[in-house]
Design a protein around this motif. Structure first.
Motif, PDB file in Angstrom:
ATOM      1  N   CYS A 168       0.773  -1.142  -0.137  1.00 33.65           N
ATOM      2  CA  CYS A 168      -0.093  -0.007   0.221  1.00 33.65           C
ATOM      3  C   CYS A 168       0.786   1.242  -0.140  1.00 33.65           C
ATOM      4  O   CYS A 168       0.814   2.299  -0.703  1.00 33.65           O
ATOM      5  N   LEU A 225       2.194   1.886  -3.399  1.00 28.26           N
ATOM      6  CA  LEU A 225       1.274   2.399  -4.332  1.00 28.26           C
ATOM      7  C   LEU A 225       1.110   3.782  -4.170  1.00 28.26           C
ATOM      8  O   LEU A 225       0.807   4.613  -5.072  1.00 28.26           O
ATOM      9  N   ILE A 226       1.045   4.520  -3.056  1.00 30.15           N
ATOM     10  CA  ILE A 226       1.053   5.934  -2.716  1.00 30.15           C
ATOM     11  C   ILE A 226       2.251   6.600  -3.175  1.00 30.15           C
ATOM     12  O   ILE A 226       2.187   7.572  -3.603  1.00 30.15           O
ATOM     13  N   ALA A 246       4.869   5.552  -5.226  1.00 33.23           N
ATOM     14  CA  ALA A 246       5.345   5.155  -6.379  1.00 33.23           C
ATOM     15  C   ALA A 246       5.511   6.555  -7.239  1.00 33.23           C
ATOM     16  O   ALA A 246       6.456   6.789  -8.007  1.00 33.23           O
ATOM     17  N   GLU A 247       4.587   7.370  -7.237  1.00 30.64           N
ATOM     18  CA  GLU A 247       4.453   8.466  -8.428  1.00 30.64           C
ATOM     19  C   GLU A 247       4.586   9.726  -7.527  1.00 30.64           C
ATOM     20  O   GLU A 247       4.297  10.788  -8.169  1.00 30.64           O
TER      21      GLU A 247
END
Lengths: 306, 332
Positions: A296, A299-300, A302-303
């Motif tokens: 999780c 996911l946050i 990553a970019e």
């Protein structure tokens, strides 16, 4: 070596390098000084042998429990504080030192970066708990022998049969260092690992270290009620809860980890035995939480722009 | 991918995995509770009584640590003889650590023995109030042991402590009917003896207490014979003396002297042990045939009448009730 294997080895290698650097970075913050405090606690707990009622069973009955209670309590506090504070510090410090830019400018996947950081914190907690465990086990072992000698002398003087003395010996040894005590320390580590993973997830969207620490501690405390709230939801309002209360129970049960599961410390101090099957399940639950929250976080993160 | 989209995916993943793990965690919690590895929920009154800080620590998974601190506080109250504070603190302690036998034993010991002795000797209070405080402390000590036993039914020392308290000559009047107390004590010892690891003396004490209950003599005699035949480890002076009295109860016409020598081994030992047994009047042991056996033994040994224990007045024995007579407390 074929292509996927080479890539995997590189992933692991990168993660381990970041973990090693994180561990060194945290050690340089002089966090191990708390071990001296723990040493004082472990030794001081030996002096709380209060005069109690007569009989060989009562000799030292309190002091062995006191050593375990103080030591495991200190381990829990130190590990949770280390997990939250160290993890909350990591990302902001890397941004502040500009280390993050240097790392991310290279071909380092952000998942490797996060996993490495978390592994570094977990290594620090593991080494700390190991040191505390060795000290606690040593103190407990020595004191158990002293208590046993006193008990056996009094039991012999009071005419206890061999069978009764063996029963007393077994009962006292159960209060000494054993497998369940090590299982309790492992459960303390698992709980710290989960809260560290949660803190890392919070730090990926948090704007300050303080916010991350406060939210993580709140999650830690509320997580200890998760089982009760889950039971309230599953009871289907049998105890007369309104729909708002049931909704909140469901939400907390779904979102927060169940920290009470890892709380076998109290039972072990009270002399309960932890089976290998239960421990294996706890390890499974702990691993699930750590991996899930790391994914999780990725996911946050990553970019995320810096 | 947009930030909100990623956040949405994370939120969805958290909820979906939360729903998936809910039954698994619920089963694991039930399994751990059944194995005694997870404490029951801390009730609201306990949380309020231990205070905010301690409650936070206890809720953070450190109940036994809070119990350890409270035990230190209780010890302070004990040294200051603040008995109601001692009791209140131990109520909290056993709420936090209900499966620690030591806390139940200590809580009961403070009330039934220390607080009771304090009130017995507390000359500042009127006799009636002292007696009531003494009685209620002892009863409270018993109540604590009963609660401990309901939490830890397999802890034999709690059953044994209950037996000791119920048959204690200094406490027995606090419970009302002494025979009912002896019977309850015998039942406690019997339960202790059934538990694995219990010492053999539990069965001997069951015999000693049952022998003092009217109407249960035959049952006690059967148990005494069984213990006597089982092992010489059971041949304690009290067991031999009580067994002698019950044998004489069953067969009053028996040759008391021959039976005494048979049980004790020698004439000298028989006269010595039965003499001591004769003097234990306040323990309410059966004394069937003891006087007759002693007379016969003294005759055989040519003991002058003036040296015979049975011709001497019973020893001056301290009676707890004396402490509640008007005037300053009396001691032996």
């Amino acid at each position: 070596m074929n292509e996927p294997q080479a890539a995997r080895a590189t992933h692991i290698g990168r993660t381990l390098v970041i973990a090693s650097n994180t561990f060194t970075q945290l050690v340089r913050m002089k966090v191990f000084y708390f071990l001296a405090v723990f040493g004082v606690i472990a030794i001081a707990s030996n002096f709380f042998d209060m005069p109690q009622h007569t009989g060989p069973e009562a000799i030292g009955a309190n002091v062995l429990r006191s050593i375990k209670s103080w030591s495991l309590g200190a381990m829990t506090l130190f590990s949770v504080v280390l997990a939250v504070v160290a993890t909350a510090l990591l990302l902001p410090k890397d941004v502040e030192d500009r280390t993050l830019y240097t790392i991310l400018a290279k071909p380092v996947p952000r998942l490797d970066y996060l996993a490495g950081k978390l592994l570094g914190v977990l290594a620090l907690i593991f080494v700390s708990l190991l040191a505390m465990d060795i000290l606690m086990t040593a103190v407990l072992h020595i004191r158990t022998q002293i208590v046993l000698d006193q008990q056996m002398t009094l039991a012999a003087a009071m005419g206890y049969t061999e069978e009764a003395r063996e029963s007393l010996r077994a009962e006292t040894l159960a209060q000494g260092p054993n497998w369940s005590l090590q299982a309790a320390v492992l459960a303390v580590f698992l709980r710290a690992a989960v809260i560290a993973a949660v803190a890392m997830l919070v730090s990926t969207f948090s704007t300050s270290t303080l916010f991350t620490a406060v939210i993580s501690f709140l999650i830690y405390f509320i997580g200890h009620f998760q089982a009760d709230l889950r039971s309230a939801w599953l009871a289907g309002g049998a105890d007369g809860e309104g729909w708002i209360a049931r909704g909140v129970s469901l939400l907390v049960s779904l979102i927060l980890p169940d920290f009470q599961l890892f709380n076998v410390v109290d039972a072990v101090i009270e002399g309960q035995l932890v089976s290998i099957a239960v421990m294996a399940k706890l390890i499974g639950v702990g691993l699930f939480y750590v991996i899930f929250y790391t994914l999780c976080s990725w996911l946050i993160f990553a970019e995320k722009e810096f | 991918m947009k930030v909100w989209k990623r956040t949405g995916i994370v939120a969805l993943a958290v909820i979906v995995t939360g729903a998936a793990r809910m039954p698994v965690e619920h089963r694991l919690t039930a399994e751990m509770r059944a194995a005694g590895l997870m404490p029951a929920t801390l009730d609201i009154s306990t949380r309020e009584r231990i205070g905010q800080t301690s409650a936070a620590v206890a809720l953070g998974g450190l109940r036994t640590l809070v119990a350890t601190f409270l035990n230190l506080r209780a010890f302070g109250f004990f040294t200051e003889q603040r008995w109601s504070n001692v009791d209140e603190t131990y109520r909290l302690i056993v709420d936090l650590a209900p499966r620690t036998r030591y806390y139940w034993e200590t809580a009961s010991w403070h009330q039934a023995y220390n607080a009771a002795a304090y009130y017995q000797n507390q000359s500042a209070l009127p006799a009636l109030r002292r007696r009531e405080a003494w009685r209620s402390s002892i009863v409270r000590g018993l109540e604590i042991l009963d609660q401990g036993i309901s939490n830890m039914p397999d802890a034999w020392p709690l059953h044994v402590q209950r037996g000791f308290l119920l048959r204690d000559p200094n406490k027995i009047r606090a419970f009302g009917d002494p025979e009912a107390s002896f019977l309850a004590a015998a039942e406690s010892y019997a339960r202790a003896a059934e538990i694995e690891g219990a010492p053999e003396y539990a069965r001997r004490f069951q015999f000693y207490t049952l022998a003092r209950v009217s109407g249960r003599e035959a049952e006690a005699l059967a148990l005494g014979r069984e213990l006597h035949a089982e092992s010489t480890a059971h041949h304690a002076p009290t067991l031999l003396s009580v067994l002698f009295a019950l044998e004489m109860w069953e067969n009053p016409e028996a040759d008391a002297k021959a039976l005494a020598i048979d049980l004790f081994g020698t004439e000298e030992r028989a006269v010595e042990q039965l003499g001591l047994y004769w003097q234990r009047v306040r323990e309410r042991f059966p004394t069937h045939g003891v006087a007759r056996a002693l007379e016969a033994l003294y005759d055989a040994r040519g003991t002058p009448a003036s040296e015979r224990i049975i011709n001497q007045p019973p020893p001056r024995i301290y009676d707890p009730e004396e402490a509640f007579a008007p005037g300053p407390p009396q001691h032996d």
